[in-house]
Write a protein that holds these residues in place. Structure first.
Motif, PDB file in Angstrom:
ATOM      1  N   VAL A   1       0.820  -1.188   0.068  1.00  0.00           N
ATOM      2  CA  VAL A   1       0.023  -0.157   0.066  1.00  0.00           C
ATOM      3  C   VAL A   1       0.974   1.320  -0.051  1.00  0.00           C
ATOM      4  CG1 VAL A   1      -1.667   1.250   1.221  1.00  0.00           C
ATOM      5  CG2 VAL A   1      -1.602  -1.358   1.420  1.00  0.00           C
ATOM      6  N   HIS A   2       0.980   2.079  -1.093  1.00  0.00           N
ATOM      7  CA  HIS A   2       1.752   3.077  -1.149  1.00  0.00           C
ATOM      8  C   HIS A   2       1.149   4.592  -1.103  1.00  0.00           C
ATOM      9  CE1 HIS A   2       0.686   4.232  -5.242  1.00  0.00           C
ATOM     10  NE2 HIS A   2       0.343   3.034  -5.643  1.00  0.00           N
ATOM     11  N   GLY A   3       2.153   5.499  -0.947  1.00  0.00           N
ATOM     12  CA  GLY A   3       1.643   6.949  -0.973  1.00  0.00           C
ATOM     13  C   GLY A   3       2.427   7.417  -2.104  1.00  0.00           C
ATOM     14  N   GLY A   4       2.473   8.743  -2.069  1.00  0.00           N
ATOM     15  CA  GLY A   4       3.073   9.479  -3.280  1.00  0.00           C
ATOM     16  C   GLY A   4       2.989  10.801  -2.947  1.00  0.00           C
ATOM     17  N   GLY A   5       3.056  11.410  -1.789  1.00  0.00           N
ATOM     18  CA  GLY A   5       2.777  12.899  -1.737  1.00  0.00           C
ATOM     19  C   GLY A   5       3.876  13.846  -2.390  1.00  0.00           C
ATOM     20  N   PRO A   6       4.934  13.466  -2.215  1.00  0.00           N
ATOM     21  CA  PRO A   6       5.767  14.537  -3.241  1.00  0.00           C
ATOM     22  C   PRO A   6       5.861  14.253  -4.540  1.00  0.00           C
ATOM     23  CG  PRO A   6       7.014  13.256  -1.189  1.00  0.00           C
ATOM     24  CD  PRO A   6       5.567  12.497  -1.326  1.00  0.00           C
ATOM     25  N   MET A   7       5.378  13.252  -5.050  1.00  0.00           N
ATOM     26  CA  MET A   7       5.150  13.083  -6.469  1.00  0.00           C
ATOM     27  C   MET A   7       4.029  13.872  -6.836  1.00  0.00           C
ATOM     28  SD  MET A   7       6.472  10.243  -5.038  1.00  0.00           S
ATOM     29  CE  MET A   7       7.210   9.039  -5.272  1.00  0.00           C
ATOM     30  N   ILE A   8       2.750  13.869  -5.909  1.00  0.00           N
ATOM     31  CA  ILE A   8       1.596  14.535  -6.166  1.00  0.00           C
ATOM     32  C   ILE A   8       1.892  16.120  -6.360  1.00  0.00           C
ATOM     33  CG2 ILE A   8      -0.720  15.034  -5.468  1.00  0.00           C
ATOM     34  CD1 ILE A   8      -0.706  12.175  -4.198  1.00  0.00           C
ATOM     35  N   ASN A   9       2.734  16.526  -5.350  1.00  0.00           N
ATOM     36  CA  ASN A   9       2.896  17.936  -5.318  1.00  0.00           C
ATOM     37  C   ASN A   9       3.664  18.318  -6.205  1.00  0.00           C
ATOM     38  OD1 ASN A   9       1.758  17.960  -2.865  1.00  0.00           O
ATOM     39  ND2 ASN A   9       3.771  17.847  -1.462  1.00  0.00           N
ATOM     40  N   ALA A  10       4.459  17.644  -6.897  1.00  0.00           N
ATOM     41  CA  ALA A  10       5.565  17.891  -7.947  1.00  0.00           C
ATOM     42  C   ALA A  10       4.638  18.058  -8.994  1.00  0.00           C
ATOM     43  CB  ALA A  10       6.563  17.001  -8.381  1.00  0.00           C
ATOM     44  N   MET A  11       3.523  17.250  -9.438  1.00  0.00           N
ATOM     45  CA  MET A  11       2.753  17.205 -10.568  1.00  0.00           C
ATOM     46  C   MET A  11       1.652  18.233 -10.486  1.00  0.00           C
ATOM     47  SD  MET A  11       2.124  16.179 -13.537  1.00  0.00           S
ATOM     48  CE  MET A  11       3.119  14.656 -13.800  1.00  0.00           C
TER      49      MET A  11
ATOM     50  N   ASP B   1      -8.000  14.604  -9.233  1.00  0.00           N
ATOM     51  CA  ASP B   1      -7.714  13.991 -10.728  1.00  0.00           C
ATOM     52  C   ASP B   1      -6.190  14.046 -10.876  1.00  0.00           C
ATOM     53  OD1 ASP B   1     -10.438  13.764 -11.126  1.00  0.00           O
ATOM     54  OD2 ASP B   1     -10.487  15.711 -12.333  1.00  0.00           O
ATOM     55  N   VAL B   2      -5.662  15.007 -10.337  1.00  0.00           N
ATOM     56  CA  VAL B   2      -3.997  14.727 -10.667  1.00  0.00           C
ATOM     57  C   VAL B   2      -3.286  13.601  -9.513  1.00  0.00           C
ATOM     58  CG1 VAL B   2      -1.766  16.002 -10.266  1.00  0.00           C
ATOM     59  CG2 VAL B   2      -3.810  17.130 -11.172  1.00  0.00           C
ATOM     60  N   ALA B   3      -4.137  13.592  -8.236  1.00  0.00           N
ATOM     61  CA  ALA B   3      -3.485  12.720  -7.288  1.00  0.00           C
ATOM     62  C   ALA B   3      -3.672  11.273  -8.066  1.00  0.00           C
ATOM     63  CB  ALA B   3      -4.196  12.812  -5.885  1.00  0.00           C
ATOM     64  N   ALA B   4      -4.828  11.079  -8.573  1.00  0.00           N
ATOM     65  CA  ALA B   4      -5.281   9.516  -9.047  1.00  0.00           C
ATOM     66  C   ALA B   4      -4.274   9.428 -10.270  1.00  0.00           C
ATOM     67  CB  ALA B   4      -6.671   9.802  -9.592  1.00  0.00           C
ATOM     68  N   MET B   5      -4.046  10.299 -11.174  1.00  0.00           N
ATOM     69  CA  MET B   5      -3.092  10.233 -12.395  1.00  0.00           C
ATOM     70  C   MET B   5      -1.555   9.842 -11.839  1.00  0.00           C
ATOM     71  SD  MET B   5      -2.062  12.903 -15.033  1.00  0.00           S
ATOM     72  CE  MET B   5      -1.063  14.170 -13.919  1.00  0.00           C
TER      73      MET B   5
ATOM     74  N   ARG C   1      -3.880  22.900  -0.799  1.00  0.00           N
ATOM     75  CA  ARG C   1      -3.445  23.521   0.457  1.00  0.00           C
ATOM     76  C   ARG C   1      -3.531  22.224   1.590  1.00  0.00           C
ATOM     77  NH1 ARG C   1      -8.237  24.948   3.260  1.00  0.00           N
ATOM     78  NH2 ARG C   1      -9.951  25.219   1.930  1.00  0.00           N
ATOM     79  N   PHE C   2      -2.826  22.513   2.588  1.00  0.00           N
ATOM     80  CA  PHE C   2      -3.094  21.541   3.715  1.00  0.00           C
ATOM     81  C   PHE C   2      -3.673  22.082   4.915  1.00  0.00           C
ATOM     82  CE2 PHE C   2       0.122  19.784   0.966  1.00  0.00           C
ATOM     83  CZ  PHE C   2       0.085  18.705   1.371  1.00  0.00           C
ATOM     84  N   GLU C   3      -4.390  21.425   5.756  1.00  0.00           N
ATOM     85  CA  GLU C   3      -4.999  21.808   6.861  1.00  0.00           C
ATOM     86  C   GLU C   3      -4.802  20.824   7.986  1.00  0.00           C
ATOM     87  OE1 GLU C   3      -9.020  23.174   6.786  1.00  0.00           O
ATOM     88  OE2 GLU C   3      -8.790  24.629   5.216  1.00  0.00           O
ATOM     89  N   GLY C   4      -4.228  20.916   9.216  1.00  0.00           N
ATOM     90  CA  GLY C   4      -3.841  20.090  10.262  1.00  0.00           C
ATOM     91  C   GLY C   4      -3.103  18.998   9.541  1.00  0.00           C
ATOM     92  N   GLY C   5      -2.122  19.080   8.637  1.00  0.00           N
ATOM     93  CA  GLY C   5      -1.310  18.063   7.952  1.00  0.00           C
ATOM     94  C   GLY C   5      -2.127  17.214   7.007  1.00  0.00           C
ATOM     95  N   MET C   6      -3.379  17.624   6.530  1.00  0.00           N
ATOM     96  CA  MET C   6      -4.007  16.936   5.743  1.00  0.00           C
ATOM     97  C   MET C   6      -4.255  17.798   4.473  1.00  0.00           C
ATOM     98  SD  MET C   6      -6.225  14.141   7.886  1.00  0.00           S
ATOM     99  CE  MET C   6      -6.855  13.412   6.366  1.00  0.00           C
ATOM    100  N   ARG C   7      -4.091  17.277   3.228  1.00  0.00           N
ATOM    101  CA  ARG C   7      -4.328  17.979   2.132  1.00  0.00           C
ATOM    102  C   ARG C   7      -5.956  18.136   2.013  1.00  0.00           C
ATOM    103  NH1 ARG C   7      -0.957  17.835  -2.266  1.00  0.00           N
ATOM    104  NH2 ARG C   7      -0.077  16.025  -1.796  1.00  0.00           N
ATOM    105  N   VAL C   8      -6.064  19.356   1.495  1.00  0.00           N
ATOM    106  CA  VAL C   8      -7.680  19.703   1.302  1.00  0.00           C
ATOM    107  C   VAL C   8      -7.810  19.434  -0.238  1.00  0.00           C
ATOM    108  CG1 VAL C   8      -9.271  21.380   1.118  1.00  0.00           C
ATOM    109  CG2 VAL C   8      -7.788  21.313   3.217  1.00  0.00           C
ATOM    110  N   SER C   9      -8.583  18.505  -0.644  1.00  0.00           N
ATOM    111  CA  SER C   9      -8.651  18.107  -2.074  1.00  0.00           C
ATOM    112  C   SER C   9      -9.745  18.777  -2.871  1.00  0.00           C
ATOM    113  CB  SER C   9      -8.488  16.617  -2.400  1.00  0.00           C
ATOM    114  OG  SER C   9      -7.115  16.248  -1.764  1.00  0.00           O
ATOM    115  N   THR C  10      -9.522  19.511  -3.930  1.00  0.00           N
ATOM    116  CA  THR C  10     -10.762  19.918  -4.842  1.00  0.00           C
ATOM    117  C   THR C  10     -10.656  18.934  -5.895  1.00  0.00           C
ATOM    118  OG1 THR C  10      -9.044  20.804  -6.141  1.00  0.00           O
ATOM    119  CG2 THR C  10      -9.893  22.267  -4.578  1.00  0.00           C
ATOM    120  N   GLU C  11     -11.729  18.843  -6.882  1.00  0.00           N
ATOM    121  CA  GLU C  11     -12.045  17.861  -7.739  1.00  0.00           C
ATOM    122  C   GLU C  11     -10.627  17.653  -8.655  1.00  0.00           C
ATOM    123  OE1 GLU C  11     -14.929  16.808 -11.567  1.00  0.00           O
ATOM    124  OE2 GLU C  11     -15.700  17.865  -9.515  1.00  0.00           O
TER     125      GLU C  11
END
Length: 150
Positions: free
Chosen positions: A82-92, A115-119, A101-111
């Motif tokens: 089970v993997h993450g990929g936060g730095p790669m998502i941020n770069a894309m 989409d970018v994170a899934a890609m 943006r992040f709130e309380g250490g968690m990414r606030v995700s718009t649509e």
């Protein structure tokens, strides 16, 4: 049993190997028996490995992670990564100009962010891990939570 990251798994392998090959033959035998017993007790078991964070920061660590997974498979363990990929998502996100943006250490995700994170996670990170494990002599199939409504 759960293994938290490639670096801890690899560090265990390194430290175990170091102690296995010490000049004291009795400690070698004791350590070999302990390791064989541990692996034997896990043979056939499914082990979930969380791969993310600092373990994903360099190509060398990625290669070591994939080799560790392939080795565990060869020893008879069934590994689910089970993997993450936060730095790669941020770069894309930065590359395509989507703000996040992040709130309380968690990414606030718009649509758009989703989409970018899934890609990135399904199209790049997942496939790189799968192919790396295969290249290391293991077997791997990359799935996403969206596949077959998982």
């Amino acid at each position: 049993p759960s293994i938290s990251s490639s670096s801890s798994l690899h560090q265990k392998s390194v430290s175990t190997s170091t102690s296995l090959f010490s000049s004291d033959s009795s400690s070698f035998a004791e350590n070999a028996i302990t390791i064989a017993s541990s692996i034997s007790s896990l043979k056939g078991q499914t082990i979930v490995v969380k791969y993310g964070g600092n373990a994903m920061t360099t190509p060398e660590l990625a290669t070591l992670f994939c080799q560790d997974v392939a080795t565990l498979q060869k020893l008879g363990l069934r590994i689910v990564v089970v993997h993450g990929g936060g730095p790669m998502i941020n770069a894309m996100l930065e590359k395509v100009g989507v703000e996040s943006r992040f709130e309380g250490g968690m990414r606030v995700s718009t649509e758009e962010v989703v989409d970018v994170a899934a890609m990135v996670l399904s199209g790049t990170v997942n496939k790189n891990i799968s192919s790396g494990i295969s290249q290391a002599g293991g077997r791997a199939l990359g799935l996403s939570g969206r596949d077959d409504a998982l």
